[in-house]
Scaffold this active site. Structure first.
Site, PDB file in Angstrom:
ATOM      1  CG  ASP A 190       9.187   3.982   0.686  1.00 14.05           C
ATOM      2  OD1 ASP A 190       9.530   3.509  -0.414  1.00 14.05           O
ATOM      3  OD2 ASP A 190       9.977   4.553   1.456  1.00 14.05           O
ATOM      4  CD  GLU A 191       0.766   6.504   3.173  1.00 12.45           C
ATOM      5  OE1 GLU A 191       1.590   7.332   3.599  1.00 12.45           O
ATOM      6  OE2 GLU A 191      -0.440   6.564   3.409  1.00 12.45           O
ATOM      7  NE  ARG A 192       0.897   9.032  -2.693  1.00 12.09           N
ATOM      8  CZ  ARG A 192       1.221  10.291  -2.924  1.00 12.09           C
ATOM      9  NH1 ARG A 192       2.112  10.590  -3.868  1.00 12.09           N
ATOM     10  NH2 ARG A 192       0.668  11.254  -2.226  1.00 12.09           N
TER      11      ARG A 192
ATOM     12  CB  ALA B  47      -1.411   1.382  -1.127  1.00 12.05           C
TER      13      ALA B  47
END
Lengths: 258, 380
Positions: free
Chosen positions: B242-244, B247
């Protein structure tokens, strides 16, 4: 209490506007639209009445299919239902034509209060509100900056020139044309947006409200719109701040303004 | 209509976030830089608007929606003119809370997820250590069980939301002999005795508070463990996806915004008697950048669609993260060039993007980590 809020969809404030080929209006293709800013404040004022007690808030607008987006936004903000009126004959409608359509919508139900924005960001006529009130034969106040509803009437503060305020007591039903800044307009929350899916959005043709193209035919038409040519004769002053101030006072004296 | 505006509700939600960005974030963008963090009260406002729990269960205050809504939100937040602020918000929504939402038990979710979704608590993700970044398995922060408590010692660095966070999603070693089965995720309230932090001075992303945490015999109940003890590494790897993707979405929104502002600049800036935008070099470069931005956006959209469809998007997200990082850096670099001397000023959007975008290729797994993973996937 039953409240009607009249909304207009106008070009987005950040849209890059270009004049259309016939020179009488802007090119509407490819630009974004939004709720007229004045009308946002009108809607918020109505929603605050709803929050404070029993009130049904109905929003109405006139325009092509794209205006449903603005109605959905209003429903997402908390309005209970929406009315969308359209007919191709309304494409060049003037203020009176718009007021007639809104009056026909308003007459179908007994609204206690009709809210609208003081004017629209795109055409700036500021006429629909007063005309609508006249057609409905109800009192109205424009440039409203404060409302206080009590016992079947509303105490209204209206903005006058130079920061002066006028206070009046108006019986209901009435129409209030709202100035910007009267309140802090809420956002449509995600929860509100999802609830709005289930709220009624009635599409009406002119015939549904007892009108036809002839009844709303414009008496006013736009001859042309244009960008004013760049002016000439500006005096550019140079030097330090003190020098510029001295030169400026001199110029003002030269012109006999001081 | 943007590529992720699948329904009228997506469009309305976009309007809401855009308005929030235009009224609450962009006008205060430089103020947040000065403060070195976002105004914490804005989390509450975002919570009220439903922005902090888009994909989470309505039982905990979430909206129960899919990744397409997250994409809409970060496409708009990416235009906030403050990459640090966007990062701080994304830490709350997509880096520090997904594991808790997916694996946490009921009591833990009621205590920490519900207020995080409401914006009453701010969360941070604490994985990286002074000696272990992209090599997550190299972390040393240790939690030793003592009855019903964990006793934690160690440190974590480059932690976004360090000063604002009420709790950390902390990855620790709970069994040094168990390999990948020896890590656990723990919800660690930041007001416990034995925790201290210091803020770090970054070159970019100034609107976020990044810090170094020290843990000295910090006691926290074992009940604060997210999911099963020993599953922390695997849970964290899932959380990274999810973080990637966030981004990718927000960096491309930022690049697009910068491109548009640069175009405006090029149309107004006159050189040698004509606008900069009328010079062929400008046109070719701008078209090239536009092509790259759109390619990156399309790749990102494909990732979002896989997530919406519930498919494994790890490989595609890894490629997108690698590509978007590089595109955003190239866009920022070229846009500075168009702005000339002004582009080198801190007040210039291009100048800020130049240092802000550098992080995309480092945070959430470096370019090299992405390439290492892809090389393995491709059988090298």
């Amino acid at each position: 209490m039953k409240i009607l809020v009249c909304l207009k969809q106008v070009p987005h404030k950040d849209a890059r506007l270009e004049i259309g080929s016939d020179g009488t209006w802007i090119k509407e293709d490819g630009i974004k639209f939004e709720i007229n800013d004045y009308d946002n404040y009108a809607l918020e004022e109505a929603l605050r009445l709803k929050d404070a007690g029993e009130a049904e808030v109905v929003v109405a607008t006139i325009g092509p299919d794209r205006v449903t987006q603005s109605l959905r936004t209003a429903l997402g903000m908390g309005a209970d239902r929406a009315i969308h009126v359209w007919d191709d004959s309304l494409a060049n409608a003037d203020s009176l034509g718009i007021a007639k359509v809104l009056a026909a919508v308003a007459k179908e139900e007994n609204f206690d209060v009709v809210f609208c924005g003081l004017m629209s960001d795109d055409s700036n006529y500021a006429m629909v509100g007063p005309m609508l009130a006249q057609l409905l034969d109800i009192p109205h106040v424009t440039a409203v900056v404060k409302t206080d509803f009590e016992n079947g009437a509303v105490k209204v503060e209206k903005e006058l020139e130079g920061g002066t305020l006028e206070v009046s007591q108006v019986p209901l039903p009435c129409l209030l044309a709202v100035q910007t800044g009267i309140n802090e307009v809420r956002y449509a929350s995600l929860k509100g947006i999802m609830q709005a899916k289930k709220k009624p959005l009635d599409k009406k043709a002119l015939s549904d409200i007892g009108l036809d193209g002839a009844a709303v035919a414009p008496k006013l038409s736009i001859e042309k719109i244009y960008t004013p040519p760049k002016g000439e004769g500006a005096n550019l002053l140079s030097g330090s701040a003190d020098e510029i101030a001295t030169q400026m006072v001199g110029k003002i004296k030269e012109l006999g303004l001081l | 209509m943007a590529a992720t505006d699948y329904t009228p509700e997506h469009q309305l939600f976009r309007e809401t976030v855009r308005k929030f960005v235009e009224e609450e974030l962009r006008p205060r963008a430089r103020e947040f830089d000065e403060m070195g963090r976002i105004d914490k009260s804005l989390f509450k406002k975002m919570g009220e608007l439903g922005m902090l729990g888009l994909r989470y269960d309505p039982k905990y205050g979430g909206a129960g929606l899919d990744w397409s809504y997250s994409a809409v939100m970060f496409e708009e937040l990416g235009r906030s003119d403050n990459a640090g602020v966007t990062m701080g918000i994304s830490v709350q929504t997509d880096m520090a809370t997904p594991s808790l939402a997916q694996f946490g038990d009921e009591e833990l979710k009621q205590k920490y997820l519900v207020p995080a979704i409401a914006g009453e608590m701010v969360a941070a993700i604490a994985v990286t250590e002074p000696d272990a970044g992209s090599d997550v398995a190299g972390i040393k922060t240790r939690a030793v069980r003592d009855g019903d408590d964990w006793v934690i010692n160690g440190s974590k660095t480059y932690i976004t939301n360090a000063a604002t966070a009420d709790w950390l999603c902390l990855l620790v070693v709970t069994d040094p002999d168990a390999g990948y089965g020896g890590y656990s995720q723990i919800v660690l309230p930041t007001d416990l005795p034995g925790i201290r932090y210091e803020l770090l001075d970054k070159i970019g992303n100034l609107g976020s508070d990044t810090g170094l945490f020290y843990f000295d015999n910090v006691r926290v109940p074992v009940a604060n463990t997210i999911g099963d003890i020993g599953r922390g590494f695997q849970q964290q790897m899932m959380q990274f996806q999810d973080e990637r993707l966030v981004a990718c979405v927000s960096s491309m929104a930022g690049s697009e915004h910068l491109w548009q502002e640069t175009r405006r600049w090029a149309e107004e800036r006159r050189l040698f008697g004509k606008p900069l935008s009328k010079m062929q070099n400008t046109q070719f470069k701008m078209v090239e950048l536009w092509t790259l931005i759109n390619a990156a956006k399309e790749l990102t959209r494909a990732c979002v669609e896989k997530r919406v469809a519930g498919e494994d998007a790890t490989e595609l997200i890894t490629m997108a993260k690698l590509f978007c990082g590089r595109v955003s850096r190239q866009v920022a670099d070229e846009c500075i060039q168009f702005h000339g001397g002004y582009g080198y000023m801190k007040e210039s959007m291009a100048g800020r993007a130049f240092v802000d975008s550098r992080l995309i290729s480092i945070g959430g797994g470096s370019d090299e980590t992405m390439m290492h993973y892809l090389a393995k996937q491709l059988g090298f």
